[in-house]
Write an enzyme that holds these catalytic residues in place. Structure first.
Site, PDB file in Angstrom:
ATOM      1  N   HIS A  60       0.770  -1.274  -0.080  1.00  0.00           N
ATOM      2  CA  HIS A  60      -0.100  -0.031  -0.026  1.00  0.00           C
ATOM      3  C   HIS A  60       0.931   1.286  -0.048  1.00  0.00           C
ATOM      4  O   HIS A  60       0.364   2.307   0.479  1.00  0.00           O
ATOM      5  CB  HIS A  60      -0.902  -0.107   1.338  1.00  0.00           C
ATOM      6  CG  HIS A  60      -2.062  -1.135   1.079  1.00  0.00           C
ATOM      7  ND1 HIS A  60      -3.006  -1.141   0.333  1.00  0.00           N
ATOM      8  CD2 HIS A  60      -1.861  -2.267   1.955  1.00  0.00           C
ATOM      9  CE1 HIS A  60      -3.786  -2.149   0.666  1.00  0.00           C
ATOM     10  NE2 HIS A  60      -3.268  -2.835   1.462  1.00  0.00           N
ATOM     11  N   ASN A 133      -9.968  -3.151   1.772  1.00  0.00           N
ATOM     12  CA  ASN A 133      -9.787  -3.121   0.169  1.00  0.00           C
ATOM     13  C   ASN A 133     -11.053  -2.565  -0.579  1.00  0.00           C
ATOM     14  O   ASN A 133     -12.247  -2.695   0.060  1.00  0.00           O
ATOM     15  CB  ASN A 133      -9.189  -4.496  -0.056  1.00  0.00           C
ATOM     16  CG  ASN A 133      -7.770  -4.714   0.389  1.00  0.00           C
ATOM     17  OD1 ASN A 133      -7.005  -3.603   0.200  1.00  0.00           O
ATOM     18  ND2 ASN A 133      -7.531  -5.783   0.735  1.00  0.00           N
ATOM     19  N   TYR A 343      -0.117  -4.255  11.587  1.00  0.00           N
ATOM     20  CA  TYR A 343      -0.153  -2.770  11.052  1.00  0.00           C
ATOM     21  C   TYR A 343       0.683  -1.768  11.928  1.00  0.00           C
ATOM     22  O   TYR A 343       1.275  -0.889  11.533  1.00  0.00           O
ATOM     23  CB  TYR A 343      -1.790  -2.334  10.866  1.00  0.00           C
ATOM     24  CG  TYR A 343      -2.060  -2.749   9.419  1.00  0.00           C
ATOM     25  CD1 TYR A 343      -2.208  -4.112   8.994  1.00  0.00           C
ATOM     26  CD2 TYR A 343      -2.681  -1.943   8.817  1.00  0.00           C
ATOM     27  CE1 TYR A 343      -2.613  -4.375   7.926  1.00  0.00           C
ATOM     28  CE2 TYR A 343      -3.097  -2.062   7.321  1.00  0.00           C
ATOM     29  CZ  TYR A 343      -3.197  -3.551   7.069  1.00  0.00           C
ATOM     30  OH  TYR A 343      -3.426  -3.730   5.809  1.00  0.00           O
TER      31      TYR A 343
END
Length: 489
Positions: A60, A133, A343
Site C-alpha cells: 500500500h 480493500n 499494522y
C-alpha cells in the site's frame, strides 16, 4: 488538521530561526575555492534533504487521501453501543486513504491490483480505523502466509522484476486464492478512479450493544458515482500517460466541489448463527451471500477536503485495525488477527513510536491520555504530568469497561487449519462469481487471466493454475486452458 504556515512574514531562516543572508551561494574558501564546513545553511539543507523521506510502506505504498464526513442515516443502537453510531444525523470527521497494494511509491495508479481502503473515524471515544480493500475477499485466510504472498507480488530477488512464475506458482499452490483472483482479473480489477469503486471492510468484525448482545458485521461502501472500470488496454495507456490519474481525479473533484459520496451498508449476523452458517463467517476468502444476510444502509460517507501536504497527511498517516472504540471489536478471522499486530508494528518502524501524535493521526474529537512518554519525535505534550497509573495526582484511570464482548473458547492450542463449514471449499464462491458474469465479462476475464498465465516459463505452473479455475467452474477452466494454449504456441 495541520497548523497553517505563514510563508510571507519575516525573513528566510534556518531551522533554529536565524536569518539566512544568502540562499544562492555556499560559503567558500575564496572565490572558486572549496566549501566550508562552517556553512550552517548549506549543511542543514543537505542533511534535511537526505532525510526528508521515510521508508515507504512495504504494501500500500502508493496512496492518495482526503478528509470527509460520515453521517448516520439509520438507528443501529440495537446492534452496537459505539457513540459515533448512536443517533441518526450524527456526523463524524473522517480521513480516507486509497492505495494500490503491490506497487512502490513511484508506481502508476491505473494498474491491475486491489485498492486499499483505510478509513479513520475521529470519534469522541477515540479514533476508529477500518482497514479494508475495494474487494470483499482476499487471497489468503491466514496471516502466516501474508509475507510469502507479498513476496510473489514484489520483485524477484534474482531478476529484480515481478515474475509471472512466482505469482502463479503461489496462487496455483494456494487454491483459496481462486475467488479473489477471479475478482482481480474481472472488470473491477482496474477501477477508473477511486471515486468510481466500492470499499469494503472485508473482514468480519464484532458489534456489541449496551445489553452485551454480540453480532458479527461486514461493512460495504457503495459508490454513489457508479461503478466505472478500465480495460487492460485503457489502463496500460493511462498508466503511461498519467501515472497519477487516480490521485489527480480525486483532488480535482474535491477542488471543484464535486464531493464523492458512498452509501454505507452493513451485513449483520447474530453471533449465535456463526457456528452453523454454511460458510465459515470468519474466512476472508469468502463472502456472506446477500440472500442470507441482506446489506442494510446505516450511513453516508462524503469526502470534502483535500490534504494540505501529501507527505504530512497521506504518507505519514497511519491506520491500524487494532484501533477500536467501545461497541466494536475483532473476530476470530485469522487474517484480521495477524493485522492487529502487523499494522501497528509497521508504523512504529516506518513513522516512529510517536506517529500517533501527528495531526492526521491523533484523535480530533477527544484527547489521548496515558503514560506513554519520550522516544523519537516526542513533542513533550504531557509536560510534567505523572507517567504511571494509578496515581493520586489527578491522572487518568482505567474504566473497567471492555470495548467489546469476550469470545467463548475451547480446545487445545495448536497450529489448526481453519474449521470447515457445510459448504466451505476454495472454489464454490469463485464459480458462483464467474456464473454471475455476462458473456462479455467472462470473455474479458478469460483474456486477462490467459495473458498473464501465458507468461509463466513452466507448463506445470500454468496447468496447476488453470486447474483451480476448472474446479470453480468446468467451462471456466476449459475456456481458460484453450486461451492459454493459443498464447503459448
Amino acid at each position: 488538521m495541520s497548523a497553517q504556515f505563514d510563508n510571507t512574514a519575516g525573513p528566510l531562516t534556518t531551522e533554529s530561526g536565524a536569518p539566512v543572508s544568502n540562499n544562492n551561494q555556499s560559503e567558500a574558501a575564496g572565490a572558486g575555492g572549496p566549501l566550508l564546513i562552517q556553512d550552517q545553511v548549506l549543511l542543514e539543507k543537505l542533511a534535511h534533504f537526505n532525510r526528508e523521506r521515510i521508508p515507504e510502506r512495504v504494501v500500500h505504498a502508493r496512496g492518495s487521501g482526503a478528509y470527509g464526513t460520515f453521517t448516520v442515516t439509520a438507528d443501529v443502537t440495537k446492534y452496537t453501543k459505539a457513540k459515533f453510531l448512536s443517533q441518526v444525523g450524527k456526523e463524524t470527521e473522517t480521513f480516507l486513504r486509497f492505495s494500490t497494494v503491490a506497487d512502490s511509491l513511484g508506481g502508476a495508479d491505473a494498474r491491475r491490483d486491489p485498492r486499499g481502503w483505510a478509513l479513520k473515524f475521529y470519534t469522541e471515544e477515540g479514533n476508529y480505523d477500518l482497514v479494508g480493500n475495494n474487494t470483499p475477499v482476499f487471497f489468503i485466510r491466514d496471516a502466516i502466509k501474508f509475507p510469502d504472498f507479498i513476496h510473489t507480488q514484489k520483485r524477484d530477488p534474482y531478476t529484480g522484476s515481478q515474475e509471472a512464475d512466482n505469482v502463479w506458482d503461489f496462487w496455483g499452490l494456494s487454491p483459496e486464492s481462486t475467488h479473489q483472483v477471479t475478482w482481480l482479473f474481472g472488470d473491477r480489477g482496474i477501477p477508473a478512479s477511486y471515486r468510481h469503486m466500492n470499499g469494503y471492510g472485508s473482514h468480519t468484525f464484532q458489534w456489541v450493544n449496551e445489553a452485551g448482545e454480540q453480532f458479527w458485521v461486514k461493512y460495504h461502501f457503495k459508490t454513489d458515482q457508479g461503478i466505472k472500470n478500465l480495460t487492460q488496454d485503457e489502463a496500460n495507456k493511462l498508466a503511461g500517460e498519467d501515472p497519477d490519474s487516480h490521485q489527480r481525479d480525486l483532488r480535482e473533484a474535491i477542488e471543484r466541489g464535486d464531493y464523492p459520496t458512498w452509501t454505507v451498508q452493513v451485513q449483520i449476523m447474530p453471533a449465535a448463527e456463526a457456528a452453523t452458517y454454511r460458510f465459515n463467517p470468519f474466512d476472508l476468502t469468502k463472502v456472506w451471500p446477500h440472500a442470507d444476510y441482506p446489506p442494510i444502509e446505516i450511513g453516508k460517507l462524503e469526502l470534502n477536503r483535500n490534504p494540505e501536504n501529501i507527505f504530512a497527511e497521506v504518507e505519514q498517516s497511519i491506520f491500524s485495525p487494532a484501533h477500536f472504540v467501545p461497541g466494536i471489536g475483532p473476530s476470530p478471522d485469522k487474517m484480521l488477527q495477524g493485522r492487529l499486530f502487523a499494522y501497528g508494528d509497521a508504523h512504529r518502524y516506518r513513522v516512529g513510536i510517536n506517529a500517533d501524535h501527528l495531526p492526521v493521526n491523533r484523535p480530533h474529537a477527544t484527547e489521548a491520555r496515558n503514560g506513554n512518554r519520550d522516544g523519537q519525535g516526542y513533542d513533550g505534550r504531557h509536560g510534567g504530568q505523572k507517567n504511571y497509573e494509578p496515581n493520586s495526582f489527578g491522572g487518568p484511570n482505567e474504566t473497567g469497561q471492555a470495548l467489546w464482548a469476550p469470545l467463548q473458547l475451547n480446545g487445545q492450542t495448536g497450529e489448526w487449519e481453519t474449521p470447515k463449514h457445510a459448504q466451505d471449499d476454495d472454489f464454490v464462491q469463485a464459480g458462483d462469481l464467474y456464473r454471475l458474469m455476462s458473456e462479455d465479462e467472462q470473455s474479458r476475464l478469460i483474456a486477462n487471466l490467459a495473458g498473464f498465465i501465458a507468461k509463466v516459463s513452466r507448463d506445470d505452473i500454468a496447468e496447476r493454475a488453470i486447474a483451480n479455475f476448472a474446479k470453480a467452474d468446468e467451462q471456466f477452466g476449459k475456456r481458460l486452458a484453450t486461451a492459454v494454449s493459443e498464447l503459448r504456441r
